[in-house]
Design an enzyme around this catalytic site. Sequence first.
Site, mmCIF file in Angstrom:
data_model
loop_
_atom_site.group_PDB
_atom_site.id
_atom_site.type_symbol
_atom_site.label_atom_id
_atom_site.label_comp_id
_atom_site.label_asym_id
_atom_site.label_seq_id
_atom_site.Cartn_x
_atom_site.Cartn_y
_atom_site.Cartn_z
ATOM 1 N N CYS A 57 0.406 3.009 3.647
ATOM 2 C CA CYS A 57 0.721 2.592 5.113
ATOM 3 C C CYS A 57 1.774 1.300 4.898
ATOM 4 O O CYS A 57 2.038 0.778 5.891
ATOM 5 C CB CYS A 57 -0.377 2.208 5.781
ATOM 6 S SG CYS A 57 -1.180 1.014 5.274
ATOM 7 N N ASP A 115 21.075 -6.784 -18.633
ATOM 8 C CA ASP A 115 21.298 -7.759 -17.678
ATOM 9 C C ASP A 115 20.065 -8.963 -17.883
ATOM 10 O O ASP A 115 19.067 -8.371 -18.003
ATOM 11 C CB ASP A 115 20.782 -6.809 -16.147
ATOM 12 C CG ASP A 115 20.681 -7.774 -15.069
ATOM 13 O OD1 ASP A 115 20.934 -8.990 -15.100
ATOM 14 O OD2 ASP A 115 20.373 -7.278 -13.981
ATOM 15 N N CYS A 164 0.820 -1.336 -0.132
ATOM 16 C CA CYS A 164 -0.032 -0.078 0.008
ATOM 17 C C CYS A 164 0.730 1.336 0.056
ATOM 18 O O CYS A 164 1.857 1.365 0.753
ATOM 19 C CB CYS A 164 -0.865 0.215 1.275
ATOM 20 S SG CYS A 164 -1.898 1.577 1.374
ATOM 21 N N CYS A 192 -6.287 -2.190 0.451
ATOM 22 C CA CYS A 192 -5.648 -2.378 1.778
ATOM 23 C C CYS A 192 -6.578 -2.610 2.845
ATOM 24 O O CYS A 192 -7.567 -1.925 3.195
ATOM 25 C CB CYS A 192 -4.934 -0.889 1.916
ATOM 26 S SG CYS A 192 -3.784 -1.105 3.458
ATOM 27 N N CYS A 230 -6.173 0.438 5.590
ATOM 28 C CA CYS A 230 -6.402 1.839 5.415
ATOM 29 C C CYS A 230 -7.197 1.984 4.187
ATOM 30 O O CYS A 230 -8.122 0.770 3.965
ATOM 31 C CB CYS A 230 -5.158 2.507 5.041
ATOM 32 S SG CYS A 230 -4.364 2.613 3.558
#
Length: 450
Positions: free
Chosen positions: A209, A356, A206, A228, A231
């Site tokens: 939070c 890479d 999230c 979430c 929250c």
Amino acid sequence: MGIRSTAAILVGKSSQWLLKTFFKGGSSLPGKLALRIDPKVLDQLAKDYQVVVITGTNGKTLTTALTVNILRQEFDSVLTNPTGANMVQGIVSTFLSAKAKKGDTKFAVLEIDEASLREVTKYIKPELFVFTNIFRDQMDRYGEIYTTYKLIVEGASQSPDALILANGDAPIFHSVKTINPQKFYGFDHLPDKEQLAHYNTDNVLCPNCQHILHYKMLTYANLGKYYCPNCSFKRPALDYRLTELTAMTNKQASFVIDGEPYQIEVGGLYNIYNALAATAVAEHYHVAPEKIRAGLAYDEKVFGRQEVIHIGEKECTLVLVKNPVGLNQVIDMIGLTPDSFSLVCLLNANYADGIDVSWIWDGNHEAFADMEIPAVIAGGDRHKDMALRLTVAGIPAEKITEVASIDDTIQKIQQLPTKHVYILATYTAVLQLRKRLAEKGFIKGGMSND
């Protein structure tokens, strides 16, 4: 129009004519020449166009092609840039090639590289941005996904009145408040079911939070109906909704968007997102459903996107792969194939591929070990890395043939035991393969789909 702009356009158009007349192909060179004379020439070239910009990690090319196909059902003049020409010089070359009549409603639907968007929007003012997704990709070039998102938000902010039409199923697109107004598209085709994303998934924290996001519906990777539990952060309300997935095979899919049935002639769940994005653009411009259907049904495979190429007696499906999430979706699509097939994996590590290659270890190659694949070719500049990854995935070593050169790869493909062959290749490997196939007469063109 100033003297510098006039000179830049004249030189650009002249060089473009020379290249197409005598070298039978397009190039970003005319754009480079024009920019050298007038760095602001793009501002002049694009001033009469309604510009739609499509950007994001995966799906830009097909979303652009589908959007162009649909808008051409409604509007006479729709300009677009060929695959590979999604940086500033390529965009300039695209506008130099325009042949629109005066008085037409002129659209430019542009696929733009995430890292180039800020440079392009210095000179053109789009009225609509489409954000497809942000996944980990070429970290040597783009960095982390949050860096990439910051780049495209900054690019959009230079046209603050332009609407951002974003994939609402991607948490990152709802993580910050943008200057631009926003609308969202997404999937709403399954009943709620409490679940978590796979433990190896990016961007599932999230942004408010830092708790792990939960999902009531997951499509793939971190896309879905997220929320979430700690929250108020959750998926935004969707303005354009896919409400039913009617059928999906390795070659096509049918579905319902905003109450209308549609079909695309390309396989895989990830391509349905591309069709949803294109349909959302069409609805934004009030294109009728029957014209959207006609545009989506247009069966011309885009460069390296499930493009079917005949190499001798083999029917080869060529698919560009460039990051773990995209690769896994391609593997899932291949898993829907009803007939026996052979597999070719071409891995390069040039700048355009990402130098890479560790990303191949995050792809679910293990799924191939569960499929009945009689023969596998590991090729490209990094064929040893590719062969090792496939061996570790559980594919028996005796089924894997390492091939270093493109010419030998083409020869070995013709000796494979199945009629159908999937070729998964990184970007420069696609270019090299198509170039040699064109030179050998298997296909027309080679370097791009322009």
